[in-house]
Motif scaffolding. Structure first.
Motif, short mmCIF file in Angstrom:
data_model
loop_
_atom_site.label_atom_id
_atom_site.label_comp_id
_atom_site.label_asym_id
_atom_site.label_seq_id
_atom_site.Cartn_x
_atom_site.Cartn_y
_atom_site.Cartn_z
N ALA A 236 74.79 -25.95 91.04
CA ALA A 236 73.79 -26.21 92.09
C ALA A 236 74.02 -25.22 93.23
O ALA A 236 74.21 -25.62 94.38
CB ALA A 236 73.92 -27.65 92.57
N THR A 237 74.00 -23.94 92.90
CA THR A 237 74.48 -22.92 93.84
C THR A 237 73.43 -22.32 94.77
O THR A 237 73.73 -21.39 95.52
CB THR A 237 75.17 -21.78 93.06
OG1 THR A 237 74.37 -21.43 91.95
CG2 THR A 237 76.54 -22.20 92.59
N GLY A 238 72.19 -22.82 94.75
CA GLY A 238 71.22 -22.32 95.71
C GLY A 238 70.86 -20.85 95.51
O GLY A 238 71.10 -20.28 94.45
N TYR B 23 74.78 -28.51 83.27
CA TYR B 23 73.48 -28.84 83.88
C TYR B 23 73.18 -27.90 85.05
O TYR B 23 74.09 -27.30 85.63
CB TYR B 23 73.52 -30.28 84.40
CG TYR B 23 73.72 -31.33 83.33
CD1 TYR B 23 72.64 -32.00 82.76
CD2 TYR B 23 75.00 -31.62 82.86
CE1 TYR B 23 72.83 -32.96 81.78
CE2 TYR B 23 75.20 -32.57 81.86
CZ TYR B 23 74.11 -33.24 81.32
OH TYR B 23 74.30 -34.18 80.34
N VAL B 24 71.90 -27.82 85.41
CA VAL B 24 71.49 -27.09 86.62
C VAL B 24 70.81 -28.08 87.56
O VAL B 24 70.16 -29.03 87.11
CB VAL B 24 70.54 -25.91 86.30
CG1 VAL B 24 71.27 -24.81 85.58
CG2 VAL B 24 69.32 -26.35 85.49
N ALA B 25 70.99 -27.87 88.88
CA ALA B 25 70.34 -28.74 89.87
C ALA B 25 69.89 -27.90 91.05
O ALA B 25 70.57 -26.96 91.45
CB ALA B 25 71.32 -29.82 90.34
N GLY B 26 68.72 -28.24 91.57
CA GLY B 26 68.20 -27.53 92.74
C GLY B 26 67.54 -26.22 92.38
O GLY B 26 67.09 -26.00 91.26
N VAL B 27 67.52 -25.30 93.33
CA VAL B 27 66.72 -24.09 93.24
C VAL B 27 67.21 -23.14 92.13
O VAL B 27 66.44 -22.29 91.66
CB VAL B 27 66.69 -23.39 94.62
CG1 VAL B 27 67.98 -22.65 94.89
CG2 VAL B 27 65.50 -22.46 94.74
N ILE B 28 68.46 -23.26 91.70
CA ILE B 28 68.98 -22.41 90.62
C ILE B 28 68.13 -22.57 89.35
O ILE B 28 68.04 -21.68 88.52
CB ILE B 28 70.47 -22.73 90.32
CG1 ILE B 28 71.13 -21.66 89.44
CG2 ILE B 28 70.66 -24.11 89.71
CD1 ILE B 28 71.64 -20.47 90.15
N ILE C 276 82.16 -31.81 87.49
CA ILE C 276 82.39 -30.85 88.57
C ILE C 276 81.01 -30.31 88.97
O ILE C 276 80.23 -29.90 88.11
CB ILE C 276 83.33 -29.71 88.16
CG1 ILE C 276 84.79 -30.19 88.19
CG2 ILE C 276 83.18 -28.50 89.09
CD1 ILE C 276 85.81 -29.14 87.76
N ILE C 277 80.75 -30.33 90.26
CA ILE C 277 79.48 -29.83 90.79
C ILE C 277 79.80 -28.56 91.58
O ILE C 277 80.67 -28.57 92.46
CB ILE C 277 78.82 -30.88 91.72
CG1 ILE C 277 78.49 -32.14 90.92
CG2 ILE C 277 77.57 -30.32 92.38
CD1 ILE C 277 78.48 -33.41 91.74
N ILE C 278 79.13 -27.47 91.27
CA ILE C 278 79.38 -26.21 91.97
C ILE C 278 78.25 -25.99 92.98
O ILE C 278 77.10 -25.81 92.60
CB ILE C 278 79.48 -25.03 90.99
CG1 ILE C 278 80.61 -25.31 89.96
CG2 ILE C 278 79.76 -23.73 91.73
CD1 ILE C 278 80.66 -24.33 88.81
N GLY C 279 78.59 -26.09 94.26
CA GLY C 279 77.60 -25.93 95.33
C GLY C 279 77.45 -27.21 96.13
O GLY C 279 77.11 -28.25 95.57
#
Length: 334
Positions: free
Chosen positions: A128-130, A291-296, A5-8
């Protein structure tokens, strides 16, 4: 039960879902607003710092007649890329918390805009919520007045008005230039010795020329200490204060990511920078499978991660998930 599941549903969340698809993992994106909401919140006429090629995800070409694409082009591109890949996106559904379960999987508790609640399960979760959720508040009297905003859309509503812009970054400079075009009187207040070094190189000379011609009044080494209904009170470099009349205030002081989902799942945070603990080679946090992805991943310094760097996080994550699965399979064979 999804593999991931990817959040964002920003560019980094979308590219992670595309990588899952490419490598045979099932995924679902949960997005509390709509696809690339953060880009939608950019100023209407904003031009990117990066070339179109550096904003590409999932092998979908981004063609633009401009050297650097504009916001409206990016909205079309990411919409088309998501459709082309047939990504599964639950829009207008907000992830409220991430709960690690005893069997090593996760329950993601969500709420629809209509008020319904749901629990979704996955073997892995990517946050990956920005960072457009929370403006950096200055914390001064009058910041809550209706004439103050932390978001700038376009200049038209400020035609012929007196506007104070707080900040010295790209967003502040872009806003000041647009405001001048609609006949606004612009004061810009920045605590630094000069405007940010990261200003787009094709924009800086135009801005400096307008300051020189006194079309923009630039107050450097200064800060706004109070906002009143008709003015702002500025503290000058010599410590004295000055009242500057205005109709509106654009407090363009940046944003910071929300940490609620990370802390709800037990991710350790660096208190000073609000940066999550994670392994930069896999993007896995201290919670296995999360996991974390992007600017978070960047903590309070949102300038550490851009689309062009964050779009590669998905591959690191999916490679790691598959390597863990491969190790498990080998153990079972033995």
């Amino acid at each position: 039960m999804k593999d991931v599941i990817i959040i964002g549903a920003g560019p980094c969340g979308l590219s992670t879902a595309m990588e899952c698809q490419r490598q045979g993992l099932t995924s679902l994106i949960i997005e509390k607003n709509f696809i690339v909401h953060s880009i939608y919140l950019y100023p209407t006429n904003m031009q990117f710092f990066s070339t179109a090629e550096l904003l590409e995800i999932g092998g979908v070409p981004f063609t633009s007649p401009n050297d650097k694409p504009f916001r409206h082009e990016a909205l079309v591109y990411y919409r088309r890329a998501a459709q082309q890949h047939g990504l599964e996106i639950a829009a207008y559904e907000e992830a409220l918390s991430v709960e690690p379960l005893d069997d090593g999987t996760f329950a993601v508790h969500t709420s629809y805009s209509r008020g319904e609640h749901k629990t979704r399960q996955a073997a892995h979760v990517v946050i990956a919520t920005g960072y457009f959720d929370q403006p950096n508040m200055i914390g001064i009297p009058g910041e809550e007045l209706p004439k103050v905003t932390h978001y700038f859309g376009e200049a038209h509503p400020y035609t012929g008005m007196r506007v104070t812009v707080i900040g010295g970054s790209n967003s502040a400079v872009d806003a000041a230039l647009e405001l001048i075009r609609v006949g606004a009187a612009v004061d810009m207040v920045y605590r630094g010795d000069s405007i940010s070094e990261n200003i787009k190189p094709w924009v800086r000379p135009i801005f400096e020329s307008l300051v020189k011609k006194e079309k923009i009044t630039l107050h450097i080494q200064s800060r706004v200490v109070e906002i009143t209904p008709h003015s702002v009170i500025i503290q000058l470099p010599n410590g004295e204060t000055e009242a500057v009349d205005n109709d509106f205030v654009l407090a363009l002081t940046g944003f910071r990511p929300s940490r609620i989902l990370l802390t709800s799942a037990g991710v350790v945070m660096d208190d000073e920078l609000e940066k999550p603990a994670f392994n930069p080679s896999t993007m896995e946090s201290n919670v296995p499978g999360l996991y974390v992805a992007g600017v978070i991943a960047s903590g309070r310094n949102a300038n550490e991660v851009f689309i062009e760097t964050g779009r590669g996080h998905g591959k690191l994550i999916v490679d790691h998930i598959l390597s863990k699965q491969c190790s498990k399979d080998k153990e079972m064979d033995h």
